[in-house]
Design an enzyme around this catalytic site. Structure first.
Site, PDB file in Angstrom:
ATOM      1  N   GLU A 286     -86.909  46.653 -40.004  1.00  7.02           N
ATOM      2  CA  GLU A 286     -88.070  46.916 -40.861  1.00  7.02           C
ATOM      3  C   GLU A 286     -88.277  48.401 -41.152  1.00  7.02           C
ATOM      4  O   GLU A 286     -89.237  49.026 -40.666  1.00  7.02           O
ATOM      5  CB  GLU A 286     -89.342  46.347 -40.225  1.00  7.02           C
TER       6      GLU A 286
ATOM      7  N   GLU B 265     -87.693  36.732 -40.377  1.00  7.30           N
ATOM      8  CA  GLU B 265     -88.729  36.420 -39.383  1.00  7.30           C
ATOM      9  C   GLU B 265     -89.817  35.609 -40.081  1.00  7.30           C
ATOM     10  O   GLU B 265     -90.468  36.105 -41.004  1.00  7.30           O
ATOM     11  CB  GLU B 265     -89.336  37.712 -38.818  1.00  7.30           C
TER      12      GLU B 265
END
Ligand code: GAL
Length: 652
Positions: free
Chosen positions: A146, A318
């Site tokens: 991320e 995710e």
């Protein structure tokens, strides 16, 4: 692309006794999981001290997963440099705009420009790729984790300053060119040398917007080149494996199209309830209503965006499985929502939906974050929803083309520019683009999100370009060739690439496309919208004063008699920020012109076409009869009266 979509899970073998690994792998395989992502935060276990590489445990974990028939996506651990490394070179730590050093103790504590840290990343990634790059279980890599997470893209460190000066030198060549491009004669801001330029921080009032924009561009480039260091190594040492990064929601600090070009697969981390709480502009009533479902358009928007960033292949890396730990409030999803979110991703073309995480951790920062299993190893709610997803996938044909009729252009530079110069505190680029996206979805349209350097729009019937900072020649040429209907504005073409007002004034398009001048603009208080003649809708936040040339006709005016929407052949220019009711009217007009069929969907119900299958997702709290909204066809999944938190699929 995998012929049939798969599910995956995020797993942290280093968090659990090794005696559990085999049983975990067996249960994953028994559930029907195909992919397991591991390793992305494990540096302190992979190298407990300088040059003491300790990869055997990872190899044992990979072997166990492989023996159970699972495929591994191996993370590079560069989001979590270990303490010994930070202590060796403390100047790798990020520094914020006020000069505070951001310390060790969580994650993402590094500056993208620090050469020493870059070299350390190359070293650990090379070692991992040499050891596991050709391992048959490893089918892909996730690089770092991320980017931009925790607001880490922009750095005010010395490493960043030195790299910024270099970057400017490369961009402008001479300091005179930079002074001219930025307009530094204003307020005596002229520089004699590149070495004299600082990072934009802590001045008595705002910095020159051109200076800030270049800093934002530079910061984005640093993230992209940091990632490329790793993809270059992995391409060489791990041939044939998919290179992936996991992007986030509503994150515009770096250019995802540029990074996506270096990846095989874009993925993103989808936390619908956390995002509604933390990243939504919606009012309280909307948040309350969708608190257990998530915003009905937010996930789809990012599915459509990240489908494009790497040219088509994308995953959810995710998927929220239950309450998270990081938003202001962390409710549990309604029963059925984890299944719905997963199927929605597949309807938008995801190859894989991977759940975060296998078992809830009993310790450290995320101990309150749900997983597929509870901390005691028992199955949590999402485990059963993942089972349901796999049963659904057996009934669906997801091979069909997901091509949309409408495209929205999204431009990261525009997001940076309007953050730097909003000219009214409510002007937010993401919000503007998202408002348009929502309105198209309320009409039941499937939408593609395209980069500003798209050179061919011929596959679309309609394109929408809200708030584009500056035209590129490439984009103007593509638009000249486009035969469909375009909806452009507000604020599109209102600057040059150097952040100045264009000589011929906005929208700065050739008169044969738009014979129009924006004479002035105003921003409006949120409590002082402007009425529109013939529509119950209003203009909020932003309004432009349009002078339409001879070739342009006025289609809508504001209450005070000024043009708001003008048209020239197949082009519409919108000189304001419409509220939802007005935007619905405008979209109805423009889609009709484009020959697009339109549904009128109740709030909460959203559809997406994939081949011959039309998916209907009910985010709302009341059942919706598909017949009432004009959808019929053979039912493939679910019921024609779609209950809340449920999905129906109709063959059209
Ligand atoms: C993501 C992150 C994961 C985990 C998760 C919790 O942003 O990639 O590592 O922190 O959030 O929701």
């Amino acid at each position: 692309m995998a012929s049939k979509p798969q599910i995956g899970v995020c797993y942290y073998p280093e968090h659990w006794p090794e005696t559990l690994w085999k049983e975990d792998a067996r249960r994953m395989a028994a559930l029907g999981i195909t992919y397991v992502r591991i390793g992305e935060f494990a540096w302190s276990r992979l190298e407990p001290a300088r040059d003491q590489l300790s990869f055997d445990w990872l190899e044992r974990a990979i072997d166990i997963l492989h023996e159970a028939g699972l495929k591994v996506v191996l993370g590079t651990p560069t989001a979590t440099p270990p303490k010994w490394l930070v202590d060796e070179m403390p100047d790798m730590l990020p520094v914020d705009a006020e000069g505070h050093v951001i310390g060790f103790g969580s994650r993402k504590h590094y500056c993208f420009s620090h050469r020493g840290y870059r070299a350390e990343c190359e070293r650990i990634v090379t070692a991992l790729a040499e050891r596991f790059g050709k391992n048959p279980a490893v089918t892909g890599w996730q690089i770092d984790n991320e980017y931009a997470c925790h607001n880490t893209t922009r750095n005010w460190s010395t490493a960043s300053l030195l790299a910024f000066r270099q970057w400017l030198k490369q961009r402008y060549g001479t300091i005179d060119r930079l002074n001219t491009a930025w307009g530094n004669v204003f307020w005596s801001m002229e520089y004699a040398d590149f070495q004299a330029i600082d990072l934009p921080a802590l001045a008595p009032t705002e910095h020159n917007p051109a200076h800030s924009l270049d800093f934002y561009r530079f910061s984005s480039d640093q993230v992209v080149s940091f990632n490329r260091l790793q993809t270059d190594i992995l391409r060489r040492l791990s041939p044939g494996r998919d290179l992936i990064h996991n992007f986030m929601g509503r994150t515009l600090a770096f250019d995802h199209f540029e990074m996506g070009a270096d990846l095989d697969i874009s993925s993103w981390d989808s936390y619908p309830l956390g995002f509604l709480e933390d990243r939504s502009d919606a009012d309280d009533a909307w948040r309350r209503r969708f608190a257990r479902a998530g915003d009905p358009d937010f996930q789809a928007f990012h599915h459509d965006l990240y489908r494009t960033t790497s040219g088509g292949r994308w995953w959810v890396m995710e998927q929220q499985p239950g309450p998270v730990n990081w938003a202001d409030h962390n409710p549990a999803p309604s029963d059925g929502m984890v299944r719905l979110w997963s199927l929605e991703a597949f309807a938008h073309g995801a190859e894989v939906v991977s759940y975060f995480r296998w078992r809830q951790a009993p310790f450290a920062q995320e101990q309150m974050h749900a997983g597929l299993l509870r901390p005691d190893g028992a199955e949590a709610e999402a485990f059963h929803e993942a089972e349901a997803v796999l049963r659904d996938l057996d009934k669906l044909d997801l091979t069909g083309d997901g091509m949309a009729d409408v495209a929205i252009v999204l431009d990261y530079t525009s997001a940076w520019a309007w953050e730097i110069q909003p000219q009214g505190c409510d002007f937010d680029y993401f919000r503007l683009v998202f408002d348009h996206y929502r309105a198209l979805r309320r009409k039941g349209l499937s939408v593609d999100i395209l980069p500003p350097d798209t050179s061919d729009f011929s596959a679309y019937k309609m394109i929408v370009i809200p708030g584009l900072f500056a035209w590129s020649q490439n984009l103007v040429s593509a638009l000249e060739a486009f035969e469909g209907v375009a909806l452009v504005g507000p604020r599109s073409g209102s600057k040059t690439a150097e952040f100045s007002i264009p000589a011929q004034l906005p929208p700065d398009l050739p008169a044969h496309l738009m014979d129009l001048t924006i004479a002035r603009v105003e921003s409006l208080r949120a409590d002082s919208p402007l009425g529109v003649a013939g529509s119950p809708g209003q203009i909020k936040f932003w309004r432009e004063f349009l002078i339409a040339g001879d070739r342009c006709q006025v289609e809508m005016t504001s209450d005070d008699g000024k043009p708001l929407l003008v048209r020239q052949q197949n082009w519409f220019y919108l000189g304001g920020w419409p509220d939802d009711r007005l935007l619905d009217d405008i979209v109805a007009k423009v889609t009709e012109e484009a020959g697009l069929p339109g549904l009128v969907l109740p709030e909460g119900l959203r559809v997406r076409r994939k081949g011959n299958e039309l998916f209907a997702f009910n985010y709302g709290d009341v059942a919706v009869d598909l017949a009432d909204i004009g959808i019929d066809g053979k039912l493939v999944l679910g019921q024609t009266i779609v209950p809340p938190a449920d999905v129906a699929v109709v063959n059209i």
